[in-house]
Design a protein around this motif. Structure first.
Motif, PDB file in Angstrom:
ATOM      1  N   VAL A 172       0.896  -1.109  -0.107  1.00  0.00           N
ATOM      2  CA  VAL A 172       0.112  -0.098   0.034  1.00  0.00           C
ATOM      3  C   VAL A 172       0.790   1.260   0.197  1.00  0.00           C
ATOM      4  O   VAL A 172       1.668   1.319   0.897  1.00  0.00           O
ATOM      5  CB  VAL A 172      -0.932  -0.016   1.276  1.00  0.00           C
ATOM      6  N   PHE A 173       0.759   2.061  -0.875  1.00  0.00           N
ATOM      7  CA  PHE A 173       1.358   3.288  -1.030  1.00  0.00           C
ATOM      8  C   PHE A 173       0.703   4.169  -2.048  1.00  0.00           C
ATOM      9  O   PHE A 173       0.523   3.830  -3.098  1.00  0.00           O
ATOM     10  CB  PHE A 173       3.017   3.096  -1.431  1.00  0.00           C
ATOM     11  N   PRO A 174       0.601   5.583  -1.948  1.00  0.00           N
ATOM     12  CA  PRO A 174       0.839   6.320  -0.575  1.00  0.00           C
ATOM     13  C   PRO A 174      -0.307   5.514   0.296  1.00  0.00           C
ATOM     14  O   PRO A 174      -1.292   5.424  -0.032  1.00  0.00           O
ATOM     15  CB  PRO A 174       0.896   7.770  -0.827  1.00  0.00           C
ATOM     16  N   PRO A 175      -0.124   5.764   1.441  1.00  0.00           N
ATOM     17  CA  PRO A 175      -0.976   5.355   2.624  1.00  0.00           C
ATOM     18  C   PRO A 175      -2.177   6.023   2.441  1.00  0.00           C
ATOM     19  O   PRO A 175      -3.467   5.548   2.851  1.00  0.00           O
ATOM     20  CB  PRO A 175      -0.369   5.207   3.892  1.00  0.00           C
ATOM     21  N   ASP A 176      -2.205   7.155   2.409  1.00  0.00           N
ATOM     22  CA  ASP A 176      -3.422   7.983   2.478  1.00  0.00           C
ATOM     23  C   ASP A 176      -4.326   7.934   1.243  1.00  0.00           C
ATOM     24  O   ASP A 176      -5.587   8.331   1.323  1.00  0.00           O
ATOM     25  CB  ASP A 176      -3.219   9.598   2.611  1.00  0.00           C
ATOM     26  N   ARG A 177      -3.988   7.117   0.292  1.00  0.00           N
ATOM     27  CA  ARG A 177      -4.975   6.655  -0.715  1.00  0.00           C
ATOM     28  C   ARG A 177      -5.557   5.523  -0.639  1.00  0.00           C
ATOM     29  O   ARG A 177      -6.443   5.048  -1.516  1.00  0.00           O
ATOM     30  CB  ARG A 177      -4.055   6.871  -2.096  1.00  0.00           C
ATOM     31  N   ASN A 178      -4.950   4.761   0.100  1.00  0.00           N
ATOM     32  CA  ASN A 178      -5.387   3.374   0.389  1.00  0.00           C
ATOM     33  C   ASN A 178      -7.148   3.204   0.694  1.00  0.00           C
ATOM     34  O   ASN A 178      -7.828   2.387  -0.054  1.00  0.00           O
ATOM     35  CB  ASN A 178      -4.771   2.559   1.592  1.00  0.00           C
ATOM     36  N   ALA A 179      -7.774   4.235   1.388  1.00  0.00           N
ATOM     37  CA  ALA A 179      -9.051   4.013   1.434  1.00  0.00           C
ATOM     38  C   ALA A 179      -9.871   4.365   0.267  1.00  0.00           C
ATOM     39  O   ALA A 179     -10.761   3.522  -0.068  1.00  0.00           O
ATOM     40  CB  ALA A 179      -9.413   5.180   2.592  1.00  0.00           C
ATOM     41  N   ALA A 180      -9.411   5.418  -0.488  1.00  0.00           N
ATOM     42  CA  ALA A 180      -9.929   5.588  -1.614  1.00  0.00           C
ATOM     43  C   ALA A 180      -9.850   4.318  -2.772  1.00  0.00           C
ATOM     44  O   ALA A 180     -10.844   3.984  -3.467  1.00  0.00           O
ATOM     45  CB  ALA A 180      -9.329   6.875  -2.577  1.00  0.00           C
ATOM     46  N   ASP A 181      -8.663   3.764  -2.781  1.00  0.00           N
ATOM     47  CA  ASP A 181      -8.595   2.561  -3.486  1.00  0.00           C
ATOM     48  C   ASP A 181      -9.615   1.468  -3.135  1.00  0.00           C
ATOM     49  O   ASP A 181     -10.057   0.583  -3.787  1.00  0.00           O
ATOM     50  CB  ASP A 181      -6.980   2.132  -3.675  1.00  0.00           C
ATOM     51  N   VAL A 182      -9.772   1.272  -2.003  1.00  0.00           N
ATOM     52  CA  VAL A 182     -10.583   0.373  -1.252  1.00  0.00           C
ATOM     53  C   VAL A 182     -11.979   0.528  -1.773  1.00  0.00           C
ATOM     54  O   VAL A 182     -12.776  -0.331  -2.195  1.00  0.00           O
ATOM     55  CB  VAL A 182     -10.532   0.072   0.261  1.00  0.00           C
ATOM     56  N   LEU A 183     -12.411   1.751  -1.586  1.00  0.00           N
ATOM     57  CA  LEU A 183     -13.667   2.205  -1.885  1.00  0.00           C
ATOM     58  C   LEU A 183     -14.026   2.059  -3.262  1.00  0.00           C
ATOM     59  O   LEU A 183     -15.092   1.277  -3.555  1.00  0.00           O
ATOM     60  CB  LEU A 183     -13.966   3.747  -1.548  1.00  0.00           C
TER      61      LEU A 183
END
Length: 192
Positions: A172-183
């Motif tokens: 997971v990188f960058p970490p702050d984008r992970n939630a949007a990728d999951v969504l």
């Protein structure tokens, strides 16, 4: 290094983790019946939860104004970004639920007391689970890193459908984008 601001990170100056294959075995695995203590004072057994669960794991969150665990924390690929990742899941929590996540949890090997302070400070709408004894980490053979004598989970996100891992986000990188990728993935891959 003093952790003055845990949220403002120039990701171009942080080394990205590479896919070392340490999570390749996870898709299709069944979650074992292990109880984990949560920041809402409950005990959670992920294998017993019906429906779709989003479980994002991270090495360890920092505390504003406190000294980092090690001086070169930011230069360890995948170490920096736990707070931005957690806040992104907080900010998208309602959308994740609307897209089919029956449950959302954070997970680290930090103590429940440490996590409870962090969850309160960051106003998290979901519980964070403590795997301080590494029971789930070892049972699933989650990818880990050892730093300053501590074993920490490398950053990843698991999509769990009725106790079975159906998707893995790693690295997971960058970490702050992970939630949007999951969504985005949840919207494209509705639970059956």
């Amino acid at each position: 290094m003093n952790q003055k601001n845990l949220l403002e990170v120039d990701w171009s100056k942080i080394p990205a983790p590479t896919d070392d294959g340490a999570a390749a075995h996870l898709k299709g695995m069944t979650i074992p019946a292990i109880d984990l203590v949560a920041t809402d004072d409950s005990s959670v057994t992920l294998s017993a939860l019906p429906g779709r669960t989003v479980l994002f794991a991270y090495p360890r969150t920092g505390e504003p104004g406190k000294i980092s665990l090690v001086d070169d924390w930011d230069m360890i690929p995948g170490a920096r970004g736990c707070t931005p990742q957690t806040c992104a899941f907080r900010d998208l929590h309602a959308e994740l639920k609307a897209a089919g996540a029956a449950h959302v949890f954070g997970l680290s090997t930090q103590s429940n007391a440490y996590q409870t302070e962090m969850a309160s400070r960051l106003h998290l709408p979901f519980p964070v689970l403590s795997d301080e004894k590494l029971l789930l980490t070892r049972a699933l053979d989650l990818p880990t890193m050892d730093i300053a004598g501590l074993t920490m989970i490398k950053r990843l996100t698991l999509i769990i459908d009725d106790a079975r891992i159906t998707h893995v986000f790693y690295p997971v990188f960058p970490p702050d984008r992970n939630a949007a990728d999951v969504l985005e993935w949840l919207k494209e891959s509705p639970a059956s």
